[in-house]
Design a protein around this motif. Sequence first.
Motif, PDB file in Angstrom:
ATOM      1  N   GLY A   1      47.816  83.744  80.067  1.00  0.00           N
ATOM      2  CA  GLY A   1      48.973  84.626  80.212  1.00  0.00           C
ATOM      3  C   GLY A   1      49.135  85.158  81.628  1.00  0.00           C
ATOM      4  N   ASN A   2      48.203  84.821  82.519  1.00  0.00           N
ATOM      5  CA  ASN A   2      48.251  85.307  83.894  1.00  0.00           C
ATOM      6  C   ASN A   2      49.105  84.386  84.764  1.00  0.00           C
ATOM      7  N   THR A   3      50.395  84.371  84.465  1.00  0.00           N
ATOM      8  CA  THR A   3      51.313  83.503  85.197  1.00  0.00           C
ATOM      9  C   THR A   3      51.598  84.051  86.582  1.00  0.00           C
ATOM     10  N   GLN A   4      52.206  83.213  87.405  1.00  0.00           N
ATOM     11  CA  GLN A   4      52.589  83.607  88.764  1.00  0.00           C
ATOM     12  C   GLN A   4      54.073  83.289  88.968  1.00  0.00           C
ATOM     13  N   LYS A   5      54.877  84.338  89.095  1.00  0.00           N
ATOM     14  CA  LYS A   5      56.307  84.170  89.321  1.00  0.00           C
ATOM     15  C   LYS A   5      56.543  83.867  90.798  1.00  0.00           C
TER      16      LYS A   5
ATOM     17  N   GLU B   1      51.237  87.899  87.431  1.00  0.00           N
ATOM     18  CA  GLU B   1      51.197  88.623  86.159  1.00  0.00           C
ATOM     19  C   GLU B   1      49.754  88.624  85.667  1.00  0.00           C
ATOM     20  N   GLY B   2      48.921  89.415  86.317  1.00  0.00           N
ATOM     21  CA  GLY B   2      47.512  89.441  85.970  1.00  0.00           C
ATOM     22  C   GLY B   2      46.678  88.795  87.062  1.00  0.00           C
ATOM     23  N   PRO B   3      45.354  88.751  86.883  1.00  0.00           N
ATOM     24  CA  PRO B   3      44.446  88.212  87.900  1.00  0.00           C
ATOM     25  C   PRO B   3      44.658  86.725  88.138  1.00  0.00           C
ATOM     26  N   ALA B   4      44.391  86.298  89.364  1.00  0.00           N
ATOM     27  CA  ALA B   4      44.536  84.889  89.708  1.00  0.00           C
ATOM     28  C   ALA B   4      43.302  84.076  89.339  1.00  0.00           C
ATOM     29  N   CYS B   5      42.132  84.727  89.405  1.00  0.00           N
ATOM     30  CA  CYS B   5      40.871  84.017  89.185  1.00  0.00           C
ATOM     31  C   CYS B   5      40.459  84.048  87.720  1.00  0.00           C
ATOM     32  N   HIS B   6      39.848  82.977  87.245  1.00  0.00           N
ATOM     33  CA  HIS B   6      39.413  82.918  85.847  1.00  0.00           C
ATOM     34  C   HIS B   6      38.301  83.908  85.540  1.00  0.00           C
TER      35      HIS B   6
ATOM     36  N   PRO C   1      40.210  93.613  77.562  1.00  0.00           N
ATOM     37  CA  PRO C   1      41.490  93.957  78.190  1.00  0.00           C
ATOM     38  C   PRO C   1      42.501  92.828  78.053  1.00  0.00           C
ATOM     39  N   GLU C   2      43.728  93.191  77.764  1.00  0.00           N
ATOM     40  CA  GLU C   2      44.791  92.207  77.576  1.00  0.00           C
ATOM     41  C   GLU C   2      45.072  91.472  78.879  1.00  0.00           C
ATOM     42  N   GLY C   3      45.272  90.156  78.804  1.00  0.00           N
ATOM     43  CA  GLY C   3      45.601  89.366  79.976  1.00  0.00           C
ATOM     44  C   GLY C   3      44.401  88.821  80.720  1.00  0.00           C
ATOM     45  N   SER C   4      43.187  89.203  80.322  1.00  0.00           N
ATOM     46  CA  SER C   4      41.976  88.721  80.986  1.00  0.00           C
ATOM     47  C   SER C   4      41.575  87.364  80.421  1.00  0.00           C
ATOM     48  N   TYR C   5      41.194  86.436  81.318  1.00  0.00           N
ATOM     49  CA  TYR C   5      40.741  85.121  80.871  1.00  0.00           C
ATOM     50  C   TYR C   5      39.447  85.248  80.072  1.00  0.00           C
ATOM     51  N   THR C   6      38.585  86.183  80.477  1.00  0.00           N
ATOM     52  CA  THR C   6      37.334  86.411  79.749  1.00  0.00           C
ATOM     53  C   THR C   6      37.622  86.883  78.323  1.00  0.00           C
TER      54      THR C   6
ATOM     55  N   TYR D   1      40.286  86.167  76.643  1.00  0.00           N
ATOM     56  CA  TYR D   1      40.800  84.977  75.964  1.00  0.00           C
ATOM     57  C   TYR D   1      39.660  84.128  75.401  1.00  0.00           C
ATOM     58  N   LEU D   2      38.601  83.944  76.203  1.00  0.00           N
ATOM     59  CA  LEU D   2      37.471  83.126  75.752  1.00  0.00           C
ATOM     60  C   LEU D   2      36.765  83.759  74.556  1.00  0.00           C
ATOM     61  N   PHE D   3      36.491  85.059  74.652  1.00  0.00           N
ATOM     62  CA  PHE D   3      35.802  85.731  73.544  1.00  0.00           C
ATOM     63  C   PHE D   3      36.682  85.777  72.299  1.00  0.00           C
ATOM     64  N   ASP D   4      37.970  85.914  72.506  1.00  0.00           N
ATOM     65  CA  ASP D   4      38.894  85.956  71.372  1.00  0.00           C
ATOM     66  C   ASP D   4      38.922  84.619  70.636  1.00  0.00           C
ATOM     67  N   LYS D   5      38.831  83.518  71.383  1.00  0.00           N
ATOM     68  CA  LYS D   5      38.864  82.184  70.782  1.00  0.00           C
ATOM     69  C   LYS D   5      37.537  81.820  70.111  1.00  0.00           C
ATOM     70  N   GLY D   6      36.456  82.440  70.565  1.00  0.00           N
ATOM     71  CA  GLY D   6      35.182  82.239  69.895  1.00  0.00           C
ATOM     72  C   GLY D   6      34.274  81.200  70.530  1.00  0.00           C
ATOM     73  N   VAL D   7      33.126  80.999  69.892  1.00  0.00           N
ATOM     74  CA  VAL D   7      32.068  80.190  70.482  1.00  0.00           C
ATOM     75  C   VAL D   7      32.470  78.732  70.675  1.00  0.00           C
ATOM     76  N   ASP D   8      33.272  78.180  69.784  1.00  0.00           N
ATOM     77  CA  ASP D   8      33.660  76.777  69.929  1.00  0.00           C
ATOM     78  C   ASP D   8      34.449  76.553  71.209  1.00  0.00           C
ATOM     79  N   LYS D   9      35.365  77.474  71.520  1.00  0.00           N
ATOM     80  CA  LYS D   9      36.150  77.365  72.750  1.00  0.00           C
ATOM     81  C   LYS D   9      35.245  77.518  73.971  1.00  0.00           C
ATOM     82  N   ILE D  10      34.311  78.465  73.908  1.00  0.00           N
ATOM     83  CA  ILE D  10      33.397  78.696  75.028  1.00  0.00           C
ATOM     84  C   ILE D  10      32.518  77.468  75.261  1.00  0.00           C
ATOM     85  N   LEU D  11      32.012  76.895  74.174  1.00  0.00           N
ATOM     86  CA  LEU D  11      31.188  75.688  74.286  1.00  0.00           C
ATOM     87  C   LEU D  11      31.989  74.531  74.884  1.00  0.00           C
ATOM     88  N   LYS D  12      33.230  74.431  74.479  1.00  0.00           N
ATOM     89  CA  LYS D  12      34.095  73.368  75.017  1.00  0.00           C
ATOM     90  C   LYS D  12      34.265  73.540  76.516  1.00  0.00           C
TER      91      LYS D  12
END
Length: 213
Positions: free
Chosen positions: A64-68, A88-93, A140-145, A147-158
């Motif tokens: 969600g951290n787009t760049q206009k 729209e949010g941080p540039a770095c993952h 925090p909303e919009g954080s890539y970190t 996003y990873l925790f929200d998606k769970g261990v399978d996403k993190i492992l991927k």
Amino acid sequence: MNIEQIKFDENGLVPAIVQDAKTKEVLTLAYMNKESLKLSLESGETWFYSRSRQELWHKGATSGNTQKIVEMKADCDSDAIVVLVTPEGPACHTGSVSCFGEGGSVKVEGDTPVSSAETPSADFLLELEKLIGDRKAAMPEGSYTTYLFDKGVDKILKKVGEEAAEVIIAAKNRSYEELKWESADLLYHLLVLLQEQELPFQRVLDALKERHR
């Protein structure tokens, strides 16, 4: 900007320096091919080309951290692009505003480079681990970190698997710069995995020390 005037390299790529239009802070350095440059101009948001994955990627598509885009301009040789954006949010993952915001800068005095921070060490990784833990707790909303925790261990492992593969590709390509950044990505995602598994990074360091003995 006339795409036809851009001088792409032998791989069909051109470096794109992304800069905050308001603060002028450099946010990241990425690469565009003709298609991603066209998509950026048409959509008004940044699109890039991943050299390791060999595919297009839309900045912020998952986080969600787009760049206009405010303005895009080529240099005098038309072989590099500056992209002025409203982020729209941080540039770095990692959750940092800029990919160049961590680790300190280096000032050159005479012939000797002097770092403004201590040489990166386990202490920095422990600090990064703490930041990741804070993000896991606050989500925090919009954080890539987040996003990873929200998606769970399978996403993190991927992601750990993908980053490991990209490190291998970078090494096979003998690309120092690519290997440096991909290794950093792998370390970050490994720390996220350790946090998800509730395994303190210090335990990993202790294991390394024990093996060394």
